[in-house]
Design a protein around this motif. Structure first.
Motif, short mmCIF file in Angstrom:
data_model
loop_
_atom_site.label_atom_id
_atom_site.label_comp_id
_atom_site.label_asym_id
_atom_site.label_seq_id
_atom_site.Cartn_x
_atom_site.Cartn_y
_atom_site.Cartn_z
N SER A 335 20.57 -22.66 4.21
CA SER A 335 20.79 -24.06 4.54
C SER A 335 20.13 -24.31 5.88
N THR A 336 20.11 -25.56 6.31
CA THR A 336 19.52 -25.87 7.61
C THR A 336 20.35 -25.30 8.76
N GLU A 337 21.59 -24.91 8.47
CA GLU A 337 22.49 -24.42 9.51
C GLU A 337 22.83 -22.94 9.38
N GLU A 338 22.34 -22.26 8.34
CA GLU A 338 22.87 -20.94 8.01
C GLU A 338 21.77 -19.96 7.66
N PHE A 339 21.87 -18.77 8.22
CA PHE A 339 21.09 -17.62 7.80
C PHE A 339 21.96 -16.75 6.90
N SER A 340 21.39 -16.28 5.79
CA SER A 340 22.08 -15.32 4.92
C SER A 340 21.37 -13.99 4.97
N LEU A 341 22.16 -12.93 5.15
CA LEU A 341 21.67 -11.56 5.11
C LEU A 341 22.54 -10.79 4.13
N TYR A 342 22.16 -9.55 3.81
CA TYR A 342 22.85 -8.81 2.76
C TYR A 342 23.02 -7.36 3.20
N ILE A 343 24.17 -6.78 2.88
CA ILE A 343 24.44 -5.38 3.20
C ILE A 343 24.98 -4.69 1.95
N ARG A 356 26.82 -10.60 0.65
CA ARG A 356 26.16 -11.55 1.55
C ARG A 356 26.97 -11.70 2.83
N VAL A 357 26.27 -11.77 3.95
CA VAL A 357 26.89 -12.10 5.23
C VAL A 357 26.09 -13.24 5.84
N THR A 358 26.73 -14.06 6.67
CA THR A 358 26.05 -15.22 7.21
C THR A 358 26.16 -15.28 8.73
N VAL A 359 25.14 -15.90 9.32
CA VAL A 359 25.08 -16.15 10.76
C VAL A 359 24.65 -17.60 10.94
N PRO A 360 25.38 -18.41 11.73
CA PRO A 360 24.85 -19.74 12.03
C PRO A 360 23.46 -19.62 12.66
N ARG A 361 22.63 -20.58 12.41
CA ARG A 361 21.23 -20.50 12.79
C ARG A 361 21.06 -20.11 14.27
N HIS A 362 20.35 -18.99 14.46
CA HIS A 362 19.99 -18.47 15.79
C HIS A 362 21.20 -18.06 16.64
N ARG A 363 22.32 -17.72 15.97
CA ARG A 363 23.51 -17.32 16.71
C ARG A 363 23.83 -15.83 16.52
N PHE A 364 22.86 -14.99 16.74
CA PHE A 364 23.12 -13.56 16.66
C PHE A 364 23.85 -13.06 17.91
N ALA A 365 23.61 -13.69 19.03
CA ALA A 365 24.25 -13.29 20.28
C ALA A 365 24.26 -14.49 21.21
N SER A 366 24.95 -14.33 22.36
CA SER A 366 25.08 -15.46 23.28
C SER A 366 25.35 -14.94 24.68
N VAL A 367 25.22 -15.85 25.64
CA VAL A 367 25.80 -15.63 26.96
C VAL A 367 27.17 -16.30 26.93
N GLY A 425 32.11 -28.90 22.46
CA GLY A 425 31.97 -29.01 21.01
C GLY A 425 31.32 -27.77 20.45
N ASP A 426 30.60 -27.95 19.34
CA ASP A 426 29.99 -26.83 18.63
C ASP A 426 28.78 -27.38 17.89
N GLU A 427 27.57 -27.21 18.46
CA GLU A 427 26.38 -27.84 17.91
C GLU A 427 25.19 -26.88 17.98
N LEU A 428 24.39 -26.89 16.92
CA LEU A 428 23.22 -26.03 16.86
C LEU A 428 22.07 -26.56 17.69
N SER A 429 22.05 -27.86 17.93
CA SER A 429 21.01 -28.45 18.76
C SER A 429 21.57 -29.68 19.46
N TYR A 430 21.71 -29.58 20.77
CA TYR A 430 22.28 -30.67 21.57
C TYR A 430 21.34 -30.95 22.73
#
Length: 468
Positions: A335-343, A356-367, A425-430
């Motif tokens: 989806s435009t908001e979701e990455f799907s990976l598989y283990i 299937r496992v999912t990660v919100p787009r570009h949210r593998f890690a954070s500060v 809030g919680d936004e992928l692009s703000y």
């Protein structure tokens, strides 16, 4: 000033994820945080006659037009990795969630061709196809694959339809290595070449390391090497991956690829093997495994910002046995908001499977900054657009504020953290604003630092863009 200019990062408008310290200048009461994926549904259970307990591992996935393709190992004779009782199987999906095994009619199994087998024999053990995205690739070579094992080496294959593969050449393209698990290759648009990541045994032995099952290969720690090619025929001598820190560990697979939407950042998800551990009584083999996460900006030197597992085996005891939790190669944008990976899970059990496992787009890690508050500043960045967009999340009382600092270290008037409109809030692009103003036109091409004040908040990524 010239020394400073040389240190300015030119990021243009590309997405920069906070998966390592590449952009970070200083952190105060903040830290890099790994964000494990969310485990979703089981997409395939190995329940066909040609899918024995060793099936579902060494999986590759990619999008091809309107469909998603998946290739995985099937077994019906688990006596040896060199056994001819192995297959490469194929599944496809329209959404990355619901997968089907088409009846391909390519290979006969037990008197019938009603199966999803695309390759039979010992070469199918770790058969790893990919869609060749090199500009100008001939149609008959649209799909390529690598497969092999020591002492024979790594072989290359081509296909016009992704189902019927033939050898690209008779001789192996690489012979230096073990090649006894998931080797992979792809066209690397950043480096304008093919790159192959394969398995070998590093020589730096540590205590309590189990000897490999195949005594013909060099004894050592399971490790990752890379090789490149301009034509998929002539390959450079394999070179070991280099790492910034961390003790030597068994990396059984690697699942390396450029991140979708941020292709200048390479991600890798090695399955980490602990051969000296044994957890489940009665299981036939020793060892437990999980997987890890690491990043690179050139595909050769890797940063290991996180030593913890990307996914843990969890409460399921059947994942606490050897060679489970190996990630597939490939990230699907389901989806435009979701990455799907598989283990893979339950390896060498009667219900081995793929999840299937999912990660919100570009949210593998954070500060991350906790509730008491924290600050971090970026290195000098050349402003590449007239707006700053962030990928962030906070709690209900949490917040983010962003300030701009000049090259000499002073806050810029009207763009300090005090001027920043509070973000929550919680936004992928703000788009960040200061007293209602998002326009950074006056800074384009100039070098600045960004100061982030975080309270119970995470910053996953940033980029420059254009405000309307």
């Amino acid at each position: 000033m010239s020394d400073q200019k040389r240190d300015v990062l030119q990021i243009g408008k590309q997405v920069e994820m906070f998966v390592d310290d590449t952009l970070i200048h200083r952190m105060e009461k903040t830290y890099l945080k790994l964000n494990p994926p969310e485990k979703k549904e089981i997409v395939l259970t190995m329940d066909q006659p040609w899918e024995g307990s060793g099936s579902g591992i060494y999986c590759s996935v990619f999008k091809d037009g309107d469909i998603y393709r998946m290739y995985y190992r099937g077994t019906f004779d688990n006596s040896s990795d060199h056994s001819n009782g192995q297959a490469c199987c194929y599944a496809e999906s329209r959404d990355g969630i619901h997968w089907e095994r088409p009846e391909l009619g390519i290979h006969e199994f037990n008197g019938s061709t009603r199966n999803n087998i695309i390759m039979l024999g010992n070469i199918a053990h770790n058969f790893s196809p990919f869609l060749d995205t090199r500009p100008g690739v001939p149609p008959q070579e649209k799909y390529k694959a690598v497969a092999g094992y020591a002492p024979r080496g790594l072989f290359t294959f081509v296909s016009e339809d992704g189902l019927h593969f033939t050898k690209f050449q008779e001789e192996p393209v690489l012979t230096k290595g073990a090649f006894d698990s998931h080797n992979l290759a792809f066209w690397d648009a950043q480096r304008n070449c093919y790159i192959c990541y394969s398995r070998y045994f590093a020589s730096n032995l540590e205590p309590n390391i189990e000897a490999p099952e195949d005594s013909a290969v060099f004894v050592g720690v399971r490790a990752i090497q890379y090789s490149t090619s301009e034509d998929f025929i002539h390959w450079t001598e394999p070179q070991p991956n280099e790492y910034d820190k961390g003790p030597l560990e068994h990396f059984y697979t690697n699942s390396t690829l450029p991140c979708p939407g941020a292709e200048h950042i390479y991600l890798s998800f090695p399955m980490r093997f602990m051969p000296e551990r044994f957890k489940i009584a009665g299981h036939s083999k020793v060892g437990v495994s999980d997987n890890t996460f690491m990043t690179s900006r050139n595909g050769m030197f890797w940063k290991r910002a996180f030593r913890e597992a990307w996914t843990r085996p969890g409460l399921d005891p059947r994942n606490w046995t050897q060679r489970s939790s190996a990630p597939a190669w490939g990230i699907l944008e389901t989806s435009t908001e979701e990455f799907s990976l598989y283990i893979n899970e339950h390896y060498q059990w009667d219900d081995s499977r793929i999840r299937r496992v999912t990660v919100p787009r570009h949210r593998f890690a954070s500060v991350h900054g906790d509730y008491t508050g924290g600050v971090f500043t970026t290195k000098l960045l050349a402003v590449g657009g007239n707006a700053l967009m962030i990928n962030y999340a906070t709690s209900a009382p949490g917040s983010v504020k962003v300030g701009i600092i000049d090259e000499s270290g002073w806050p810029i008037s009207n763009f300090s953290t005090e001027d920043c409109d509070i973000i929550y809030g919680d936004e992928l692009s703000y788009t960040v604003t200061w007293r209602g103003n998002a326009d950074l036109s006056s800074f384009v091409g100039k070098a600045v630092r960004f100061k982030f004040e975080l309270k119970d908040a995470d910053i996953y990524a940033l980029r420059f863009g254009d405000c309307t």
